[in-house]
Design a protein around this motif. Structure first.
Motif, PDB file in Angstrom:
ATOM      1  N   GLU A  34       0.885  -1.168   0.000  1.00 21.54           N
ATOM      2  CA  GLU A  34       0.000   0.000   0.000  1.00 21.54           C
ATOM      3  C   GLU A  34       0.917   1.211   0.000  1.00 21.54           C
ATOM      4  O   GLU A  34       1.683   1.415   0.950  1.00 21.54           O
ATOM      5  CB  GLU A  34      -0.901  -0.027   1.236  1.00 21.54           C
ATOM      6  N   GLU A  69      -3.918   7.077   7.841  1.00 25.63           N
ATOM      7  CA  GLU A  69      -4.019   6.615   6.455  1.00 25.63           C
ATOM      8  C   GLU A  69      -3.562   5.170   6.318  1.00 25.63           C
ATOM      9  O   GLU A  69      -4.074   4.430   5.475  1.00 25.63           O
ATOM     10  CB  GLU A  69      -3.227   7.536   5.543  1.00 25.63           C
ATOM     11  N   VAL A 116      -6.790   3.409   7.140  1.00 27.97           N
ATOM     12  CA  VAL A 116      -7.840   3.615   6.140  1.00 27.97           C
ATOM     13  C   VAL A 116      -7.538   2.850   4.857  1.00 27.97           C
ATOM     14  O   VAL A 116      -8.385   2.118   4.327  1.00 27.97           O
ATOM     15  CB  VAL A 116      -8.011   5.117   5.837  1.00 27.97           C
ATOM     16  N   PHE A 117      -6.331   2.995   4.340  1.00 30.70           N
ATOM     17  CA  PHE A 117      -5.988   2.361   3.069  1.00 30.70           C
ATOM     18  C   PHE A 117      -5.809   0.850   3.220  1.00 30.70           C
ATOM     19  O   PHE A 117      -6.106   0.084   2.298  1.00 30.70           O
ATOM     20  CB  PHE A 117      -4.732   2.987   2.478  1.00 30.70           C
ATOM     21  N   GLU A 169      -7.523  -1.009   5.294  1.00 29.07           N
ATOM     22  CA  GLU A 169      -8.885  -1.559   5.380  1.00 29.07           C
ATOM     23  C   GLU A 169      -9.483  -1.739   3.988  1.00 29.07           C
ATOM     24  O   GLU A 169     -10.165  -2.746   3.719  1.00 29.07           O
ATOM     25  CB  GLU A 169      -9.751  -0.625   6.230  1.00 29.07           C
ATOM     26  N   LYS A 170      -9.241  -0.783   3.097  1.00 28.76           N
ATOM     27  CA  LYS A 170      -9.769  -0.883   1.742  1.00 28.76           C
ATOM     28  C   LYS A 170      -9.174  -2.086   1.002  1.00 28.76           C
ATOM     29  O   LYS A 170      -9.870  -2.783   0.256  1.00 28.76           O
ATOM     30  CB  LYS A 170      -9.475   0.400   0.974  1.00 28.76           C
ATOM     31  N   THR A 229     -10.546  -5.531   2.572  1.00 30.38           N
ATOM     32  CA  THR A 229     -11.937  -5.840   2.249  1.00 30.38           C
ATOM     33  C   THR A 229     -12.213  -5.835   0.747  1.00 30.38           C
ATOM     34  O   THR A 229     -13.371  -5.972   0.337  1.00 30.38           O
ATOM     35  CB  THR A 229     -12.881  -4.829   2.933  1.00 30.38           C
ATOM     36  N   SER A 230     -11.175  -5.674  -0.059  1.00 29.37           N
ATOM     37  CA  SER A 230     -11.374  -5.646  -1.507  1.00 29.37           C
ATOM     38  C   SER A 230     -11.631  -7.043  -2.047  1.00 29.37           C
ATOM     39  O   SER A 230     -11.297  -8.055  -1.416  1.00 29.37           O
ATOM     40  CB  SER A 230     -10.146  -5.057  -2.196  1.00 29.37           C
ATOM     41  N   VAL A 245     -11.533   2.212  11.920  1.00 31.23           N
ATOM     42  CA  VAL A 245     -12.016   1.824  10.589  1.00 31.23           C
ATOM     43  C   VAL A 245     -12.649   0.436  10.602  1.00 31.23           C
ATOM     44  O   VAL A 245     -12.923  -0.142   9.545  1.00 31.23           O
ATOM     45  CB  VAL A 245     -10.884   1.895   9.541  1.00 31.23           C
TER      46      VAL A 245
END
Length: 245
Positions: free
Chosen positions: A143, A151, A154-155, A157-158, A161-162, A192
């Motif tokens: 990442e 961040e 946040v990033f 977590e994205k 869960t992708s 998050v």
């Protein structure tokens, strides 16, 4: 920061030394400098701030280890190697966990910083080191956008869960960062919706021992510990105020 406060008091005390309050400022600067450079006090403080170490043999197997960056000199060239600063444990212990079979995959979170000299992110630099150390490149996810702890969460977590990665439950995640930084990092991930287990590394604290050297001899490392803790406390306070944790 503590050293800046001491320096300011000493300078003001020296400039206004002919005034009674100037002498008091000078004395306060000296006393504070001795306090912040006392290795017994600083070690006692950070030893109680940092979470305890975890025995490797007690760890279960995790699907993903999340490694936070901030441990390399990203302003050094050429980029054909990884320039480690203090905190290299974040990378080396992650490699050890992977080779022991404690984590199946690794997510490295960290971008370019605020004034990059090269387009290679810190996450990519750590990935290159881990590959060189024997980690399968296909088991590493990078990442490269995060510039702070919030961040990172946040990033990450994205990514977690992708669809590409597939949903991974929090109890299958292991968060790896420096022990002094773990409280803020854990709070950011909880914000998050992620509640990973933690594996603190890069410990500053040692078992407190009161002896002549630790009590009497001033230490530059003690001032560094106060700097680390003060920065972390300010970070926690600011993150709380703005709703990051």
């Amino acid at each position: 920061m503590p050293f800046s406060i001491c320096l300011m008091l000493l300078l003001l005390g020296y400039i206004f030394n002919k005034k009674s309050w100037g002498k008091k400022l000078l004395l306060a600067g000296i006393v504070l400098l001795l306090f912040f450079s006392n290795s017994y006090l600083s070690n006692l403080l950070i030893y109680n701030w940092e979470p305890p170490t975890k025995d490797l043999s007690t760890l279960p197997v995790y699907e993903l280890g999340i490694v936070l960056t901030g441990v390399t000199h990203i302003d050094k060239l050429p980029k054909d190697r990884t320039y480690f600063a203090r905190g290299a444990d974040r990378a080396t212990h992650t490699v050890q966990l992977y080779k022991m079979g404690k984590i199946k995959k690794i997510l490295i979170s960290g971008g370019l910083g605020f004034n990059p000299v090269h387009p290679l992110s810190e996450a990519e630099s750590l990935r290159d080191f881990m590959v060189w150390a024997g980690v399968d490149k296909s088991d590493i996810i990078v990442e490269t956008k995060a510039s702070n702890t919030r961040e990172n969460a946040v990033f990450s977590e994205k990514i977690i869960t992708s669809k590409e990665v597939g949903l991974i439950q929090s109890n299958q995640l292991l968060l790896i960062t420096s022990a002094f930084h773990m409280k803020r990092a854990t709070a950011c991930f909880a914000k998050v919706g992620l509640h990973p287990d933690t594996f603190p590394v890069d410990f500053y604290g040692k078992i407190p021992r009161a002896n002549l050297r630790s009590i009497i001899q001033p230490s530059i490392d003690s001032i560094l510990i106060w700097h680390k803790l003060t920065k972390e406390w300010i970070g926690i306070a600011v993150y709380s105020l703005v709703g990051y944790i």
